[in-house]
Scaffold this active site. Structure first.
Site, PDB file in Angstrom:
ATOM      1  N   LYS A 111     -17.588  15.439  -0.271  1.00 22.18           N
ATOM      2  CA  LYS A 111     -16.137  15.570  -0.362  1.00 22.18           C
ATOM      3  C   LYS A 111     -15.579  14.189  -0.684  1.00 22.18           C
ATOM      4  CE  LYS A 111     -13.942  15.158   3.397  1.00 22.18           C
ATOM      5  NZ  LYS A 111     -13.540  15.344   4.800  1.00 22.18           N
TER       6      LYS A 111
ATOM      7  N   GLU B  74      -7.413  13.041   7.576  1.00 21.16           N
ATOM      8  CA  GLU B  74      -7.630  14.007   6.496  1.00 21.16           C
ATOM      9  C   GLU B  74      -8.727  14.999   6.865  1.00 21.16           C
ATOM     10  OE1 GLU B  74      -7.495  10.798   6.125  1.00 21.16           O
ATOM     11  OE2 GLU B  74      -6.037  10.265   4.560  1.00 21.16           O
TER      12      GLU B  74
ATOM     13  N   PHE C 139     -18.154   7.564   4.498  1.00 21.63           N
ATOM     14  CA  PHE C 139     -17.308   7.187   3.362  1.00 21.63           C
ATOM     15  C   PHE C 139     -17.424   5.688   3.132  1.00 21.63           C
ATOM     16  CE2 PHE C 139     -13.412   5.472   1.613  1.00 21.63           C
ATOM     17  CZ  PHE C 139     -13.190   6.291   0.521  1.00 21.63           C
TER      18      PHE C 139
ATOM     19  N   ASP D 156       0.852  -1.185   0.000  1.00 24.28           N
ATOM     20  CA  ASP D 156       0.000   0.000   0.000  1.00 24.28           C
ATOM     21  C   ASP D 156       0.886   1.233   0.000  1.00 24.28           C
ATOM     22  OD1 ASP D 156      -2.652  -0.828  -0.106  1.00 24.28           O
ATOM     23  OD2 ASP D 156      -2.661  -1.357   2.016  1.00 24.28           O
TER      24      ASP D 156
END
Length: 675
Positions: free
Chosen positions: A390, A343, A371, A302
């Site tokens: 967003k 974030e 999300f 990742d």
């Protein structure tokens, strides 16, 4: 005052010496066929001391005693190597057991909190843990956020943040909450905790042998049987030459011919390999996983947290035409009001740095849109009917179009500019209009390019997986120096690339910490889950990194290669040893009756008896000399397989021929003073 480590070493050696004697039990020795044959030779030699002519004409009693003593020490040295390797694991397990103790847990029963012993907790129970309390069992945080001291497990003093949801919700029994409080759902019954599994795996002397180890063991048994048949038939062949070969001499020949060196060290090498991984704070579920890591051809990594530091923070608000940076920031802040990800928090922190306010009242009573990997965006549905989103630029673009909106002309240019700089752009939209982008910055870890170059020199392909768009992914991949990358990857993409590589006959390794990584971790030949990750990830993997350092997979591969190299190198050395032994014993057996055999006595050994005993003594003492190498492992340096093979053949093949010649001659010179 002696250090604790030195005292521990003396204790380990003392216990290993005791186990060396206990392991003389024929039932235990039968597990190692090569050394069992040596023990049978020892028993026959002991019999000949008291009944010299039990098998016909014999040599002197003194020679029989010498052979018996040397064979006994040969077996004891081999047992000591295995016992020492097992002892190191058991000592580590004992240390872990000391950290286990009964903890008082605050179990939530309805609206009440009841104090119970941790041994009474069962899977599914809900407990509350506050600052200063120990976590009573393995579980997942379902509410709250706290700083947890995991030094009892990892040895690292730095605390880690555990919070509900996401990939850092898993907690381990025996660790301590050092700030705030959390509500935990217990995920294991007593005796099935992570610590219990660690202890069981670390102390398990009854380990499963790996496929390569089993194959090598089969070869060693086959060689032993072949040489046994040769030695048994040798007296009949010698009788035609009127040569009488005594049983002690034949036993000495057999012991020197069969691969006793690697036979005595094989089990210790495997146990020590597992131990090295564990001491590196990686828990391997099986020796097969460690061994497989040494044959890895491809590594899937990742980007976030592995190649980069993973702290993607909002650094700039980039508006589209007709809007200002402050407008973008205001709507980004509204959409992040309930976003607890790093974030999301960084958006609010950037607003504070800019001294910009945003209408916090808009988020009151709003419906939270979480999300999801499928939608790749989050946001709020406000009470006045407006929808704020967003997320990934392509996902927001599709959402706006589905709402009947249009795409700003400079959106793509701004997106490409951020991506080209190695950043991650997030789009902010309200209903049918995209206000702008959030510029998230991340940084490639120092030294990653050099480490990937090492992987390349080892013949290992590196593939970076990231949810970023292709431009961002390409920039990070170029900066980090990986061989390939997959942009905008999903869990299905990771599985697909693993299967594709495996279909080409390659072994694949992968790191992960989230529930969505679990399928790919299970699919990979070597799956390393982070201890800070979810329960699903840890259950799917065959290794767990207690330090939760995703880049550690590179070191794990090196340890796996070191294990394979150590086994191969010592096997080469063991077989090469036999050449010198042939030139020591064969001439000694026949040159009295066949003077022409003297030409093979190239070491010019003193006498037939000294030649045989010198070879037998060297055969015994080479085992303890090689024990440190078996425990520590052959030093590994990244290089191509061809160079590695050439290097090891020279050191352990050629060296395995030369060392016995020198060693046997030196012993023979010493023996001359006694014979």
């Amino acid at each position: 005052m002696k250090s604790k480590s030195s005292m521990m070493s003396r204790d380990l050696i003392s216990k290993a010496l005791q186990q060396s004697v206990i392991k003389l039990n024929p039932k235990l020795m039968a597990r190692n066929p090569v050394m069992f044959v040596v023990e049978v030779g020892l028993i026959i030699s002991l019999l000949l001391i008291f009944v010299p002519n039990a098998f016909g004409e014999s040599v002197s009693t003194g020679f029989n005693i010498a052979v018996a003593i040397i064979l006994l020490f040969t077996i004891l040295f081999a047992n000591f190597a295995e016992a020492l390797a097992e002892g190191r694991g058991k000592a580590q397990a004992d240390s872990m057991k000391n950290t286990q103790k009964e903890i008082i847990a605050n179990r939530i029963e309805g609206e009440q909190i009841v104090a119970v012993s941790s041994t009474q907790l069962r899977k599914g129970d809900i407990v509350k843990v506050v600052q200063g309390e120990m976590i009573p069992g393995d579980g997942e945080v379902i509410k709250g956020l706290a700083s947890v001291d995991e030094s009892a497990i990892t040895g690292e003093s730095a605390p880690v943040i555990k919070e509900a949801g996401g990939d850092f919700s898993s907690v381990t029994g025996g660790t301590m909450v050092i700030s705030d409080e959390i509500i935990i759902r217990i995920t294991s019954d007593p005796g099935e905790s992570f610590m219990d599994r660690m202890i069981s795996l670390v102390e398990g002397a009854e380990r499963q042998k790996t496929p390569n180890e089993i194959a090598l063991n089969t070869v060693l048994i086959s060689l032993t049987i072949i040489f046994l048949m040769v030695v048994v038939t040798l007296p009949f062949m010698a009788s035609y030459l009127n040569i009488v070969l005594s049983v002690p001499v034949l036993i000495a020949l057999l012991v020197c011919l069969i691969p006793t060196t690697i036979g005595g060290l094989l089990s210790a090498i495997g146990i020590a390999g597992m131990d090295r991984v564990t001491r590196f704070n990686v828990l391997a579920m099986s020796g097969k996983a460690v061994e497989a890591s040494g044959d890895i051809n491809t590594i899937i990594l990742d980007k976030t947290g592995t190649i980069t530091y993973g702290n993607r923070m909002a650094s700039e608000f980039v508006p589209t035409e007709g809007h200002s940076p402050q407008e973008v920031g205001e709507w980004a802040a509204v959409s992040s009001a309930f976003d607890e990800t790093p974030e999301g928090r960084s958006v609010l922190e950037l607003m504070k740095k800019q001294n910009w306010e945003y209408p916090q009242s808009l988020s009151e009573g709003a419906e939270i849109i979480e999300f999801r990997a499928e939608t790749r965006m989050s946001g709020l549905d406000l009470t006045d009917g407006r929808k704020v989103r967003k997320g990934a630029v392509d996902a927001i673009r599709k959402w706006v179009v589905s709402q009947g909106g249009t795409i700003p002309d400079n959106l793509q240019a701004n997106n490409d500019a951020i991506a080209s700089a190695g950043g991650t752009p997030l789009a902010v939209a309200v209903d049918q209009e995209i206000y702008g982008l959030i510029y998230l910055k991340d940084t490639v870890k120092a030294g990653m390019k050099e480490r990937f170059e090492q992987m390349r020199s080892m013949g290992i392909k590196t593939i970076m997986c990231t949810g970023d768009n292709p431009l961002t992914a390409a920039t990070i991949a170029r900066e980090a120096g990986v061989d390939d990358y997959i942009a905008e990857s999903t869990p299905e993409d990771k599985i697909a690339v693993i299967r594709r590589e495996q279909a080409e006959g390659k072994l694949v390794a992968m790191t992960g910490d989230g529930t969505n990584d679990a399928p790919a971790l299970a699919q990979a030949d070597v799956g390393i889950a982070m201890n800070s990750g979810t329960v699903a990830a840890k259950e799917a993997a065959n290794m767990i990194d207690l330090d939760s350092d995703p880049s550690k997979i590179i070191e794990v591969v090196a340890i796996g290669k070191q294990l394979l190299m150590t086994r191969g190198s010592l096997t080469t050395f063991s077989i090469a040893n036999d050449i010198a032994k042939y030139f020591a014993i064969i001439p000694a057996m026949f040159m009295v009756a066949i003077p022409q055999m003297q030409v093979l006595n190239i070491m010019n050994l003193h006498s037939p008896m000294s030649a045989i005993l010198s070879a037998l003594i060297f055969n015994a003492i080479i085992i303890p000399i090689l024990i440190p190498l078996a425990m520590k492992g052959v030093a590994y340096k990244p290089m191509s397989s061809t160079k590695l093979l050439r290097r090891n053949l020279f050191i352990y093949g050629f060296g395995g021929v030369v060392v016995p010649f020198v060693g046997i001659k030196c012993i023979d010179l010493i023996m001359q003073t006694f014979l």
